[in-house]
Design an enzyme around this catalytic site. Structure first.
Site, PDB file in Angstrom:
ATOM      1  N   SER A 144       0.855  -1.187   0.000  1.00 36.28           N
ATOM      2  CA  SER A 144       0.000   0.000   0.000  1.00 36.28           C
ATOM      3  C   SER A 144       0.885   1.229   0.000  1.00 36.28           C
ATOM      4  O   SER A 144       2.049   1.167   0.416  1.00 36.28           O
ATOM      5  CB  SER A 144      -0.885   0.002   1.258  1.00 36.28           C
ATOM      6  OG  SER A 144      -1.516   1.247   1.456  1.00 36.28           O
ATOM      7  N   TYR A 157      -1.966  -0.771  10.495  1.00 33.44           N
ATOM      8  CA  TYR A 157      -2.089  -1.106   9.072  1.00 33.44           C
ATOM      9  C   TYR A 157      -0.850  -0.671   8.305  1.00 33.44           C
ATOM     10  O   TYR A 157      -0.305  -1.421   7.496  1.00 33.44           O
ATOM     11  CB  TYR A 157      -3.334  -0.442   8.494  1.00 33.44           C
ATOM     12  CG  TYR A 157      -3.518  -0.651   7.010  1.00 33.44           C
ATOM     13  CD1 TYR A 157      -4.055  -1.833   6.522  1.00 33.44           C
ATOM     14  CD2 TYR A 157      -3.149   0.337   6.103  1.00 33.44           C
ATOM     15  CE1 TYR A 157      -4.218  -2.031   5.155  1.00 33.44           C
ATOM     16  CE2 TYR A 157      -3.311   0.148   4.738  1.00 33.44           C
ATOM     17  CZ  TYR A 157      -3.845  -1.032   4.275  1.00 33.44           C
ATOM     18  OH  TYR A 157      -3.986  -1.221   2.922  1.00 33.44           O
TER      19      TYR A 157
END
Length: 253
Positions: A144, A157
């Site tokens: 990501s 995350y």
């Protein structure tokens, strides 16, 4: 140079929806046989049906990527169904955290790290021996843009996606001379079912998400799928250990 493929079989985790489904369909569109893996049986079987509807070959295997025995059995079934593994897209992941670091819980930490890090590690652990045995292959992991920088109120995350990039780079170096390439895609905000669910109650958040990208919109799942196929293809034969941002220019600011 186009996206040419010399192999025949791909496995995609998290292929029951979103980026995973789009990539499974893209692989099938290039003539590859696809093993569709997901915890969601309905979604996974729907992906297989869509592939078969356009003349492709695919099978569904239910798999929890946090459970070693299930990952091992998934890779065994890849060989049982199709006899080899040329490409792997380790895409299964979760994003459940929305709060400052000190407000995080152990349950959140264990869940996020379990799927996003342990899951990718387990998949590669059982994919790499198959590729070694046949003389090569290509792996792409989903990281990501949060793995390339900070992600306020998503620190766990973000840490998990930094870890995916670390796994990717380390594996790329370890297996570079074995003709196995390992790369990662790093999407920004992508138009998935997860995104729509998260923003349906407040359309202003969706508008903000679009505005953070210089191109003025969020990304499409097909755009991520195209990047995955490129990284697997012969056209990317000199590319390994790379983390490809698919971010509409967000990181260029």
């Amino acid at each position: 140079m186009g996206m040419t493929f010399t192999g025949q079989v791909a496995v995609v985790t998290g292929a029951g929806a979103g980026i995973g489904r789009a990539t499974a369909l893209a692989f099938a569109g290039e003539g590859l046989k696809v093993v569709v893996a997901d915890l969601d049986v309905t979604g996974g079987e729907c992906t297989v049906e869509q592939i078969k509807a356009v003349g492709g070959s695919a099978v569904f295997v239910r798999c929890d990527v946090t459970v070693e025995e299930q990952v091992k059995q998934l890779m065994e079934q890849v060989i049982s169904y199709y006899g080899r593994l040329d490409y792997a897209f380790n895409n299964a992941g979760i994003e459940i955290e929305q709060g400052r670091l000190a407000d995080g819980t152990m349950d959140e930490f264990d869940a996020i790290m379990g799927v996003n890090v342990k899951g990718v590690w387990l998949c590669m652990k059982y994919q790499l021996p198959l590729m070694l045995a046949q003389g090569g292959g290509a792996i792409v992991n989903t990281a990501s843009v949060a793995g390339l920088g900070a992600a306020p109120k998503m620190s766990i995350y973000s840490a998990s996606k930094h870890a995916v990039i670390g796994l990717t780079k380390s594996a790329a170096i370890e297996y570079a001379k074995k003709h196995i390439r390992v790369n990662a895609v790093c999407p920004a905000v992508i138009d998935t079912d997860m995104f729509r669910r998260a923003h349906e109650a407040d359309p202003r958040k969706a508008e903000f998400a679009a505005a953070i990208h210089p191109v003025g919109r969020i990304g499409k799942v097909e755009e991520v799928a195209s990047a995955v196929l490129y990284l697997c293809s012969d056209g990317a034969g000199f590319t390994t250990g790379h983390s490809l941002a698919i971010d509409g220019g967000a990181l260029a600011i």
